[in-house]
Motif scaffolding. Structure first.
Motif, PDB file in Angstrom:
ATOM      1  N   PRO A 102       8.157  25.458  -8.896  1.00  0.00           N
ATOM      2  CA  PRO A 102       7.415  26.689  -9.195  1.00  0.00           C
ATOM      3  C   PRO A 102       6.117  26.630  -8.401  1.00  0.00           C
ATOM      4  O   PRO A 102       5.683  25.546  -7.997  1.00  0.00           O
ATOM      5  CB  PRO A 102       7.108  26.576 -10.690  1.00  0.00           C
ATOM      6  N   ILE A 103       5.519  27.772  -8.177  1.00  0.00           N
ATOM      7  CA  ILE A 103       4.196  27.741  -7.543  1.00  0.00           C
ATOM      8  C   ILE A 103       3.167  27.817  -8.663  1.00  0.00           C
ATOM      9  O   ILE A 103       3.333  28.546  -9.630  1.00  0.00           O
ATOM     10  CB  ILE A 103       4.054  28.849  -6.476  1.00  0.00           C
TER      11      ILE A 103
ATOM     12  N   TYR B 148      -0.231  28.246 -10.879  1.00  0.00           N
ATOM     13  CA  TYR B 148      -1.384  29.135 -11.025  1.00  0.00           C
ATOM     14  C   TYR B 148      -2.630  28.377 -10.618  1.00  0.00           C
ATOM     15  O   TYR B 148      -2.827  27.229 -11.042  1.00  0.00           O
ATOM     16  CB  TYR B 148      -1.553  29.575 -12.482  1.00  0.00           C
TER      17      TYR B 148
ATOM     18  N   HIS C 100      -2.494  19.173 -13.659  1.00  0.00           N
ATOM     19  CA  HIS C 100      -2.452  18.047 -14.606  1.00  0.00           C
ATOM     20  C   HIS C 100      -1.113  17.323 -14.522  1.00  0.00           C
ATOM     21  O   HIS C 100      -0.286  17.615 -13.650  1.00  0.00           O
ATOM     22  CB  HIS C 100      -2.782  18.543 -16.024  1.00  0.00           C
TER      23      HIS C 100
ATOM     24  N   HIS D  20       2.147  19.345 -14.186  1.00  0.00           N
ATOM     25  CA  HIS D  20       2.424  19.853 -12.831  1.00  0.00           C
ATOM     26  C   HIS D  20       2.873  18.708 -11.918  1.00  0.00           C
ATOM     27  O   HIS D  20       3.786  18.861 -11.110  1.00  0.00           O
ATOM     28  CB  HIS D  20       1.183  20.514 -12.230  1.00  0.00           C
TER      29      HIS D  20
ATOM     30  N   ASP E 189       0.358  30.031  -6.852  1.00  0.00           N
ATOM     31  CA  ASP E 189       0.534  31.398  -7.321  1.00  0.00           C
ATOM     32  C   ASP E 189      -0.881  31.919  -7.559  1.00  0.00           C
ATOM     33  O   ASP E 189      -1.534  31.504  -8.515  1.00  0.00           O
ATOM     34  CB  ASP E 189       1.348  31.318  -8.631  1.00  0.00           C
TER      35      ASP E 189
ATOM     36  N   TRP F 239       4.409  38.109 -11.442  1.00  0.00           N
ATOM     37  CA  TRP F 239       5.690  37.383 -11.429  1.00  0.00           C
ATOM     38  C   TRP F 239       6.632  37.886 -10.344  1.00  0.00           C
ATOM     39  O   TRP F 239       7.380  37.112  -9.745  1.00  0.00           O
ATOM     40  CB  TRP F 239       6.374  37.455 -12.806  1.00  0.00           C
TER      41      TRP F 239
ATOM     42  N   TYR G   5      10.058  32.127  -2.943  1.00  0.00           N
ATOM     43  CA  TYR G   5      11.184  31.256  -2.590  1.00  0.00           C
ATOM     44  C   TYR G   5      11.974  31.777  -1.386  1.00  0.00           C
ATOM     45  O   TYR G   5      12.562  30.993  -0.648  1.00  0.00           O
ATOM     46  CB  TYR G   5      12.137  31.118  -3.785  1.00  0.00           C
TER      47      TYR G   5
ATOM     48  N   GLY H  75       9.909  24.500 -15.302  1.00  0.00           N
ATOM     49  CA  GLY H  75       9.721  24.046 -16.677  1.00  0.00           C
ATOM     50  C   GLY H  75      10.366  25.032 -17.644  1.00  0.00           C
ATOM     51  O   GLY H  75      10.637  26.182 -17.302  1.00  0.00           O
TER      52      GLY H  75
ATOM     53  N   ASP I 139       9.310  26.739 -19.980  1.00  0.00           N
ATOM     54  CA  ASP I 139       8.572  27.952 -20.364  1.00  0.00           C
ATOM     55  C   ASP I 139       8.801  29.099 -19.393  1.00  0.00           C
ATOM     56  O   ASP I 139       8.408  30.231 -19.691  1.00  0.00           O
ATOM     57  CB  ASP I 139       7.067  27.651 -20.463  1.00  0.00           C
ATOM     58  N   ILE I 140       9.419  28.842 -18.258  1.00  0.00           N
ATOM     59  CA  ILE I 140       9.578  29.932 -17.301  1.00  0.00           C
ATOM     60  C   ILE I 140      11.060  30.158 -16.949  1.00  0.00           C
ATOM     61  O   ILE I 140      11.408  30.535 -15.837  1.00  0.00           O
ATOM     62  CB  ILE I 140       8.703  29.726 -16.038  1.00  0.00           C
TER      63      ILE I 140
ATOM     64  N   HIS J  20      13.259  21.472 -16.580  1.00  0.00           N
ATOM     65  CA  HIS J  20      12.764  20.267 -17.262  1.00  0.00           C
ATOM     66  C   HIS J  20      11.940  20.647 -18.480  1.00  0.00           C
ATOM     67  O   HIS J  20      11.569  21.810 -18.664  1.00  0.00           O
ATOM     68  CB  HIS J  20      11.976  19.377 -16.296  1.00  0.00           C
TER      69      HIS J  20
ATOM     70  N   TRP K 232       8.727  19.623 -21.412  1.00  0.00           N
ATOM     71  CA  TRP K 232       7.264  19.557 -21.359  1.00  0.00           C
ATOM     72  C   TRP K 232       6.761  18.157 -21.633  1.00  0.00           C
ATOM     73  O   TRP K 232       7.345  17.430 -22.442  1.00  0.00           O
ATOM     74  CB  TRP K 232       6.668  20.440 -22.467  1.00  0.00           C
ATOM     75  N   TRP K 233       5.641  17.846 -21.019  1.00  0.00           N
ATOM     76  CA  TRP K 233       4.878  16.667 -21.421  1.00  0.00           C
ATOM     77  C   TRP K 233       3.927  17.114 -22.500  1.00  0.00           C
ATOM     78  O   TRP K 233       3.230  18.136 -22.358  1.00  0.00           O
ATOM     79  CB  TRP K 233       4.132  16.068 -20.230  1.00  0.00           C
TER      80      TRP K 233
ATOM     81  N   MET L 175       0.923  19.793 -23.155  1.00  0.00           N
ATOM     82  CA  MET L 175      -0.273  19.604 -22.340  1.00  0.00           C
ATOM     83  C   MET L 175      -0.503  20.883 -21.554  1.00  0.00           C
ATOM     84  O   MET L 175       0.408  21.363 -20.878  1.00  0.00           O
ATOM     85  CB  MET L 175      -0.048  18.437 -21.382  1.00  0.00           C
TER      86      MET L 175
HETATM   87  N1  MSP Z   1       2.804  30.488 -11.666  1.00  0.00           N
HETATM   88  C1  MSP Z   1       3.855  30.346 -12.587  1.00  0.00           C
HETATM   89  C2  MSP Z   1       5.138  29.950 -11.898  1.00  0.00           C
HETATM   90  C3  MSP Z   1       5.610  30.913 -10.849  1.00  0.00           C
HETATM   91  S1  MSP Z   1       7.031  30.333 -10.041  1.00  0.00           S
HETATM   92  C4  MSP Z   1       7.552  31.608  -9.128  1.00  0.00           C
HETATM   93  C5  MSP Z   1       3.489  29.271 -13.599  1.00  0.00           C
HETATM   94  N2  MSP Z   1       2.519  28.431 -13.228  1.00  0.00           N
HETATM   95  S2  MSP Z   1       1.949  27.236 -14.137  1.00  0.00           S
HETATM   96  O1  MSP Z   1       0.942  26.599 -13.326  1.00  0.00           O
HETATM   97  O2  MSP Z   1       1.552  27.725 -15.395  1.00  0.00           O
HETATM   98  O3  MSP Z   1       3.152  26.267 -14.389  1.00  0.00           O
HETATM   99  C6  MSP Z   1       3.885  25.761 -13.328  1.00  0.00           C
HETATM  100  C7  MSP Z   1       4.906  24.765 -13.773  1.00  0.00           C
HETATM  101  O4  MSP Z   1       4.279  23.656 -14.417  1.00  0.00           O
HETATM  102  C8  MSP Z   1       5.920  25.320 -14.748  1.00  0.00           C
HETATM  103  O5  MSP Z   1       7.228  24.901 -14.388  1.00  0.00           O
HETATM  104  C9  MSP Z   1       5.550  24.679 -16.041  1.00  0.00           C
HETATM  105  O6  MSP Z   1       6.659  24.460 -16.848  1.00  0.00           O
HETATM  106  C10 MSP Z   1       4.993  23.355 -15.563  1.00  0.00           C
HETATM  107  N3  MSP Z   1       4.158  22.777 -16.572  1.00  0.00           N
HETATM  108  C11 MSP Z   1       2.955  23.236 -17.039  1.00  0.00           C
HETATM  109  N4  MSP Z   1       2.588  22.456 -18.098  1.00  0.00           N
HETATM  110  C12 MSP Z   1       3.534  21.510 -18.306  1.00  0.00           C
HETATM  111  C13 MSP Z   1       3.667  20.430 -19.188  1.00  0.00           C
HETATM  112  N5  MSP Z   1       2.783  20.156 -20.113  1.00  0.00           N
HETATM  113  N6  MSP Z   1       4.753  19.642 -19.040  1.00  0.00           N
HETATM  114  C14 MSP Z   1       5.677  19.836 -18.050  1.00  0.00           C
HETATM  115  N7  MSP Z   1       5.586  20.851 -17.227  1.00  0.00           N
HETATM  116  C15 MSP Z   1       4.564  21.737 -17.383  1.00  0.00           C
HETATM  117  O7  MSP Z   1       4.101  29.209 -14.645  1.00  0.00           O
END
Ligand code: MSP
Length: 512
Positions: free
Chosen positions: A10-11, A13, A19, A22, A50, A228, A235, A260, A262-263, A289, A291-292, A299
């Protein structure tokens, strides 16, 4: 021509620094990318940022910067983290890149011409943090069903992307393609949703009166593109300009897209329908996958319970962090992060496991053979350990084909454990005292060295720094084709007479 093995993350934010969560996605993707490179395939690994939408605009405002200045200042932190963690991406896309914006506008124009997009007035409930519209029915106790925060009633004119009339197709597609969404429990959730709920068309613009930070909708001064819709297109946008001389079809469809849990909705519902409308093929696998968490809580930047991967890597080494994240949970499940747990693994698996194996092997070569690998014919090596180390490659590759780095590491660590036991069983220090010729000692020591060598070759995909150190100390190449074309581990071996350097401990004891 062989198609490039194309992997995406994912890209992220750009509303704060990355952290551990990511870092996890990118380390997973990096491991898969390294695995495919090791198989000799051309690979393209895409990651990026993103940069549009409300979240970023708000963070910029809070920092007292323009959104562009804000993202420009933060993006280097992401790139630096990937460098520190050994994440070997081939291309980094930023959604504020002019080429990406142009691509998004061209897709929108095309979809409008195909009547996949229409303009309409919309009234509904809007969740600002999630940037999502909800119907009355979708709300849970009057709150956003995703984040459980309050929603606002909004009425405005917008552009809509038709999802509803592709629902039956999508359901059928997912039913027929078992590997499209992995692991199976995520696939089942999406199937359940598509079987029991009705998709509503997706509002893909935001009025500029409410949000200015986005890609301007083609031929409209009033709207920007929903973040979104813009983000998912990264991609297929990146392949247009990522690598000179290549074209989109050299990459797309992606072989694996990591994300992750959540998406999932955006990737398993919006994205396939967007691709279908655009006339592009589906990615082979969406790999989801977990979450941590810290304790029971995800997190997350917004919750403020984040762990900084750079600090952990500085304290324990990059590979300790990579090992911990890859090994602690089965891909798809949630994991609990704690530094105590990481320290435990560090001591048991890294310092006492791999570190000890290397140290004692190299020390004995130094002590008994002046640091020079003795000559032993292959059949004279000890089968009790050579058997498991020869079989390792197939077992690891089998797990990697199933996207199971944890399973793969478990196989590697079984061999490490076996090798440490082998030292205890064979007592080289007793053999060394034997006045008879040293053939048995030589055989034990070379068996150990050959085993560590194979372990290091495999670890290039999981723990590249440590693997490189071992290979360099064994005087072996660390680049180029480490595994023969045949894929047979029996074809690689150390050359007798090679000088071996013990070096500093690979994983210094924590109390030191
Ligand atoms: N920008 C969107 C994704 C757009 S993809 C076309 C986004 N960004 S995000 O920064 O919030 O999250 C990016 C990725 O990091 C997601 O796959 C998300 O699941 C993952 N994670 C963010 N927090 C996480 C944890 N605590 N544990 C594991 N992965 C986590 O969503």
């Amino acid at each position: 021509m062989t198609k490039t093995y194309y992997l995406t993350t994912p890209i992220y934010y750009v509303n704060g620094k990355p952290h551990i969560g990511h870092a996890y996605t990118n380390i997973l993707c990096d491991t898969l990318a390294r695995y495919h490179r090791m198989l000799g395939e051309p690979v393209c690994f895409l990651t990026g940022t993103d940069e549009h939408g409300t979240k970023v605009a708000k963070a910029a405002l809070a920092a007292g910067k323009t959104p562009q200045a804000y993202v420009d200042a933060l993006v280097p932190h992401f790139k630096e983290l990937w460098r520190v963690l050994g994440v070997t991406y081939d291309f980094f896309i930023r959604t504020t890149d002019e080429r990406h914006k142009q691509y998004v506008r061209s897709v929108l124009t095309d979809l409008e011409a195909k009547k996949e997009i229409y303009k309409a007035s919309y009234q509904g409930w809007y969740c600002t943090p999630c940037e999502s519209f909800w119907t009355e029915l979708q709300l849970k106790d009057g709150k956003c069903p995703d984040c459980h925060r309050g929603v606002d009633q909004i009425e405005e004119e917008n552009y809509f992307f038709k999802l509803a009339h592709h629902q039956a197709w999508l359901l059928d597609y997912i039913e027929k393609h078992e590997d499209f969404i992995r692991p199976a429990h995520r696939r089942n959730e999406v199937l359940g949703f598509l079987r029991h709920e009705t998709l509503e068309d997706l509002c893909i613009t935001r009025p500029q009166s409410r949000l200015r930070w986005g890609i301007e909708y083609p031929n409209s001064k009033d709207h920007v593109v929903y973040v979104w819709f813009d983000a998912l297109l990264n991609y297929t946008s990146a392949p247009h300009f990522a690598i000179e001389g290549k074209k989109e079809t050299d990459f797309w469809p992606a072989d694996v897209q990591l994300l992750g849990k959540d998406i999932v909705r955006q990737h398993a519902i919006y994205w396939p329908i967007m691709l279908k409308a655009m006339g592009l093929p589906m990615p082979r696998t969406l790999l989801v996958h977990g979450w941590w968490k810290i304790g029971e809580t995800k997190m997350s930047k917004s919750l403020g319970n984040v762990v900084n991967p750079t600090e952990i890597a500085a304290k324990y080494g990059v590979d300790a962090l990579r090992y911990f994240l890859l090994n602690e949970v089965t891909l798809g499940m949630d994991g609990t992060y704690s530094e105590d747990l990481l320290m435990e693994r560090y001591s048991s698996d890294l310092a006492n496991g791999l570190g000890n194996l290397w140290h004692r092997t190299a020390s004995m070569i130094e002590k008994y053979f002046d640091g020079i690998l003795p000559q032993v014919e292959f059949p004279q090596l000890k089968q009790s350990l050579m058997g498991p180390s020869m079989g390792l490659l197939d077992l690891v590759w089998g797990n990697m084909e199933q996207y199971d780095p944890r399973g793969a590491l478990a196989e590697v660590w079984q061999v490490i454990q076996r090798a440490n036991q082998f030292v205890e069983e064979n007592k080289p220090w007793v053999l060394a005292k034997d006045p008879a010729p040293k053939t048995d000692l030589e055989s034990v020591i070379v068996t150990l060295a050959e085993t560590v060598f194979r372990v290091a070759v495999i670890l290039m995909i999981f723990m590249p720094d440590t693997a490189k150190k071992i290979l360099q100390r064994l005087n072996q190449p660390t680049i180029g084709k480490l595994i023969p074309n045949s894929g047979q581990f029996s074809e690689i071996h150390l050359v007798p007479g090679t000088r071996i350097e013990k070096g500093e401990p690979l994983f210094p004891r924590l109390d030191d």
